[in-house]
Every structure is written in C-alpha cells, then in structure tokens.
Design an enzyme around this catalytic site. Structure first.
Site, PDB file in Angstrom:
ATOM      1  CG  HIS A 277      -1.005   5.302  -4.388  1.00 14.57           C
ATOM      2  ND1 HIS A 277       0.230   4.545  -4.401  1.00 14.57           N
ATOM      3  CD2 HIS A 277      -1.796   4.746  -3.334  1.00 14.57           C
ATOM      4  CE1 HIS A 277       0.036   3.722  -3.342  1.00 14.57           C
ATOM      5  NE2 HIS A 277      -1.104   3.773  -2.778  1.00 14.57           N
TER       6      HIS A 277
ATOM      7  CG  ASN B  82      -6.112  -1.040  -0.201  1.00 14.52           C
ATOM      8  OD1 ASN B  82      -6.704  -0.006  -0.793  1.00 14.52           O
ATOM      9  ND2 ASN B  82      -5.253  -0.695   0.712  1.00 14.52           N
TER      10      ASN B  82
ATOM     11  CG  ASN C 299       3.785  -0.316   4.140  1.00 11.11           C
ATOM     12  OD1 ASN C 299       4.774  -0.185   3.531  1.00 11.11           O
ATOM     13  ND2 ASN C 299       3.136  -1.510   3.947  1.00 11.11           N
TER      14      ASN C 299
ATOM     15  CG  ASP D  81      -0.057   5.561  -0.092  1.00 14.94           C
ATOM     16  OD1 ASP D  81      -1.245   5.155   0.041  1.00 14.94           O
ATOM     17  OD2 ASP D  81       0.923   5.136   0.487  1.00 14.94           O
TER      18      ASP D  81
ATOM     19  CG  HIS E 202      -5.970   4.678   8.369  1.00 11.71           C
ATOM     20  ND1 HIS E 202      -6.567   3.374   8.121  1.00 11.71           N
ATOM     21  CD2 HIS E 202      -4.836   4.796   7.706  1.00 11.71           C
ATOM     22  CE1 HIS E 202      -5.587   2.637   7.162  1.00 11.71           C
ATOM     23  NE2 HIS E 202      -4.702   3.431   6.971  1.00 11.71           N
TER      24      HIS E 202
ATOM     25  N   GLY F 165      -0.759   4.830   7.344  1.00 11.04           N
ATOM     26  CA  GLY F 165      -1.451   5.635   6.022  1.00 11.04           C
ATOM     27  C   GLY F 165      -1.507   7.049   6.637  1.00 11.04           C
TER      28      GLY F 165
HETATM   29  O1  DOR Z   1       0.426   3.555   4.428  1.00 13.01           O
HETATM   30  C1  DOR Z   1      -0.135   2.995   3.333  1.00 13.01           C
HETATM   31  N1  DOR Z   1      -1.446   2.880   3.971  1.00 13.01           N
HETATM   32  N2  DOR Z   1       0.216   2.225   2.627  1.00 13.01           N
HETATM   33  C2  DOR Z   1      -0.333   1.301   1.896  1.00 13.01           C
HETATM   34  O2  DOR Z   1       0.429   0.534   1.039  1.00 13.01           O
HETATM   35  C3  DOR Z   1      -1.735   1.131   1.962  1.00 13.01           C
HETATM   36  C4  DOR Z   1      -2.374   2.282   2.627  1.00 13.01           C
HETATM   37  C5  DOR Z   1      -3.750   2.220   3.065  1.00 13.01           C
HETATM   38  O3  DOR Z   1      -4.533   1.550   2.445  1.00 13.01           O
HETATM   39  O4  DOR Z   1      -3.949   2.570   4.124  1.00 13.01           O
HETATM   40 ZN    ZN Z   2       1.436   0.986  -1.076  1.00 15.92          ZN
END
Ligand code: DOR
Ligand code: ZN
Length: 434
Positions: free
Chosen positions: A61, A95, A281, A308, A312, A327
């Site tokens: 992930h 994504n 998230n 994960d 950002h 994130g």
């Molecule tokens: O915190 C998160 N960031 N959760 C997610 O499911 C997506 C991810 C993101 O793409 O920034």
């Molecule tokens: Zn997620």
C-alpha cells in the site's frame, strides 16, 4: 559476486557469511572467505557485523503520486524512499491522476518502476472506472497487460455498492487476483475529520465512527465467503474490525488484512495538537484500538504491515485541519515503528518481522520471487538491519519530495543499513545506489 560477512539470519543463531552470485544466494556458512569452494579474490565485501538479515520488505500500500502529483512524489523518489526503508517491492495505489484504471496507465507505472530499478514497482489497478464506484474497470485487460496486475483497489475510496463489490470479487477470483478494500461506509463518514469519540467531540470535529469501517469489513467478508474470492482489508484501524476478521477467518473466509505503522503507534490524542500532519484516513483511533491491533498482528489475525505511504504538498497539509488532506509518509519509518511497537515489547521476534513485512505481503499479492526464505538457491533480495542503532526522524532528510511525517523529531530504534534486490545493492548507509 558479493560476500556479506558476519550477519545473523532472522537475528537467530551465530553470525554467518552469505555469498551472492548472479543475483542468487550461492553459499551460506561461517567464515566463507576461508571455507568457500569459490575463488573470492576481487569479490565485494559487505561488513555486516552485528546486523540482522531479513528478506526484502514488500509494501502492499504505497501512494507514489505519479502520474499527476509529481510535486509531492514520483516513482523515482518513492522508489528511493522504499529502498532506503528496506523495501524491495511496492504496490503503487491507483488513485493517481489520471486514475490507474486501464492498461495504459498501469503499464506506464510498471515501466517507469523498471527504469528506476530500485524496487519492483507493481501497479495496483482501480476496481471501478475513475474510482467513482459505479462501473467496473477493465480488470482483465490490466491483468493481461505487461504490468500483470493482480491487486485491485479503489483506495482512498470504498467500493461501497455491494453489487459492484460482489462482481469485482467474482472477476478477480477468475483472474487469481485480490481486491484490497478501503473499508469506509461513505454514508457514515460524510464530512468526517477525526475518529468519532470524546476527543473529536470536544473539538467539534465530525467523526469517522468505527462502525463505518467494521460494517464494510463484515459485509465484504460475507461476500468473499459467498463468492470464494480473496479479499484484502486495507489499513485496519479498530478493535471491532479485528473481531470481524477473527470471526471470518475462523469460518474459512479467504480474507487477509494489513495494519499501518501509524495505527500501531499513534492515537487520537494527537488531535490535541490540531496539526494536520496527524490527519489520516482511517483516522488515528484510541489507545485500546492500538493495543488490540498490535496483538492481532502478532497473533496473525491481521496478516501484515503496509505503510499507506501518502505524500502531500505543504499547501495541502499546512492549512486548517478541515481543509487538509489525509495521509502521512511511511516508507522510511515503517521498520522502526514495527521495532518500537512490536519487537521491543516482545510481541514479535525478527522471524515475525520477516513474516509481517515480507513473507505475508508477498504471498497476499502472489509475488513468486519476493518474501522468499534466506537459503541457498533463493534470490538475494534482502535487507540488512542494525537492531541496536537509533536514529532521529527529520522530514526534510527523507527521500520523498513531501515531508509530512507524523514521526518528526522522534528517536526510533532499528536502522536499515543496506537493501539488496536480486543481488544488486539498491541502498546502503542511507544512500540509494541507482
Ligand atoms: O490517509 C489516506 N491517504 N488514506 C487514504 O485512503 C488515501 C491516502 C491518500 O491517497 O492520500
Ligand atoms: Zn485507504
């Protein structure tokens, strides 16, 4: 050829030497420079005195942000962060912009990963077109593409429609793949900003209730059982989800699950800082959730650790909480958090670390040449860890373009000294070796 000297395999037994030839573990034994049957003149020697050898880590992930948000991470910078973190394979989430919902995009990501060459980059294919949750993407075309996609996910979004989820499970079963679900019932999380509980209530933040995750995991386990397909649950964050997984596994459901390093260490107590670096998230939960997640990972109810890793841009994080994106970075800190939260408290030994960070994720994704045992004849795809050294996390010093680490300033145990992919050193002493 390369000789790794004085390393302890899985942190067990006496130190040994590993001779690597043609990308493969050719010999293992004590004092190989004297005992080897091979001529070792001119062989590169890695001094691994005091280090632990583990199979290279596999991250199911990872958000690499290419294409579309190359201002926050690229396949090159994310691969560097991965190699420095001890990873030899990562799964690049779909994504991106454009979304990886077709063969062209997944092949692009796969090819770019190969060009960079620091880790095996496996694109994840989107489950639905544009991640909109309405129409299945061309799963078969992505599976048959050069990228050989076997993991499908709308991560960032939940595949909320039960009929679409059922069909997706049926298709992936036929493709011998797996659906990795971001479990979040959207009707229960509209406007959500933090874990629904006392702390969010005090700050007046709308909550992500635990049931939004647990209800989807329960539903999907039932669908996986019914279809006989394989389900993987992304970033498990609540103790109730652990109960559901235990129940589903006991009745033979083909379900696996991951937990992130941040959910193994941090809690919604971080809300007090009001610093959006802690927004993620699913959200940071409570102390008791954290404790249950650690035990579930040690026990195997939760199968593996996945980062994960979510870079950002500053403008998306250094802003008010409700406007910030969720994130956090994870690739270079994951091992240290696992050492801090599981190895040091005695919940996992180094064999266990190999299981949750390498063997299990490789098995879930169906990778034949990762997460392999460290024995003669297997690929020299491994990580050398200093179990006693400590380091201090500085976001600006990490290889990612973004710097949004919630572990800023923390002094953590466990340092990756070198990473090797099929006999080639990809990172050593804090630097990548392209
Ligand atoms: O915190 C998160 N960031 N959760 C997610 O499911 C997506 C991810 C993101 O793409 O920034
Ligand atoms: Zn997620």
């Amino acid at each position: 050829m390369m000789l790794i000297k004085g390393v302890r395999l899985y942190g067990e037994g006496d130190p040994v030497d590993i001779l690597v030839r043609d990308g493969v573990i050719a010999e293992i034994g004590p004092w190989l420079d004297a005992a080897s049957t091979q001529d070792l003149t001119g062989v590169e020697v890695i001094d691994a005195d005091g280090l632990v050898a583990l199979p290279g880590f596999v991250d199911l992930h990872t958000h690499l942000r290419e294409p579309g948000r190359e201002d926050t991470e690229t396949i090159a910078t994310g691969s560097a962060a991965a190699a420095l973190g001890g990873y030899t394979a990562v799964f690049a989430m779909a994504n991106t912009d454009p979304v990886a919902d077709n063969a062209v995009i997944v092949e692009h990501v796969w090819r770019r990963g190969r060009e960079v060459g620091l880790v095996d980059v496996h694109p994840v294919g989107a489950v639905t077109v544009g991640l909109h949750g309405e129409k299945l993407a061309e799963l078969g075309t992505m599976a048959r593409s050069q990228a050989n996609v076997r993991v499908f996910s709308d991560d960032g979004h939940c595949v909320a429609d039960p009929l679409i989820m059922r069909r997706a499970l049926e298709y992936t079963k036929a493709l011998d793949g797996v659906i990795a679900q971001h479990a979040e019932e959207p009707r229960l999380t509209a406007g959500a900003q933090a874990h629904e509980g006392e702390r969010a209530a005090r700050l007046g933040l709308a909550g992500w209730p635990a049931a939004a995750e647990e209800s989807i995991v329960a539903r999907d386990c039932l669908l996986a059982k019914q279809t006989g397909a394989r389900l993987h649950v992304c970033h498990v964050s609540t103790s109730g989800t652990v109960d559901v997984l235990r129940w589903a596994k006991e009745r033979g459901t083909k379900v696996s699950a991951e937990v992130t390093p941040h959910h193994l260490l941090l809690t919604d107590e971080r809300l007090a800082t009001y610093d959006p670096v802690n927004k993620v998230n699913p959200p940071l939960r409570t102390e008791s959730d954290v404790q249950v997640l650690r035990e579930a990972l040690a026990e195997g109810v939760v199968d593996c650790v996945a980062t994960d890793h979510a870079p950002h841009a500053p403008q998306d994080k250094d802003c008010e909480w409700s406007a910030a994106r969720p994130g956090m970075l994870g690739l270079q800190t994951a091992l240290s958090i696992v050492v801090e939260t599981l190895v040091r408290p005695g919940l996992l030994d180094w064999r266990g670390v190999a299981r949750v960070m390498s063997e299990k994720p490789a098995e879930i994704a169906g990778l034949p040449d990762q997460g392999r045992p460290l024995v003669v004849g297997e690929p020299a795809t491994l990580t050398l860890v200093d179990p006693h050294a400590r380091w201090t996390v500085r976001g600006t010093e990490l290889a990612s373009i973004a710097g949004n680490t919630p572990f800023e300033g923390m002094e953590l145990p466990g340092v990756v000294r070198a990473t090797m992919l099929r006999g080639r050193v990809t990172a050593s002493d804090g630097k990548v070796r392209p």
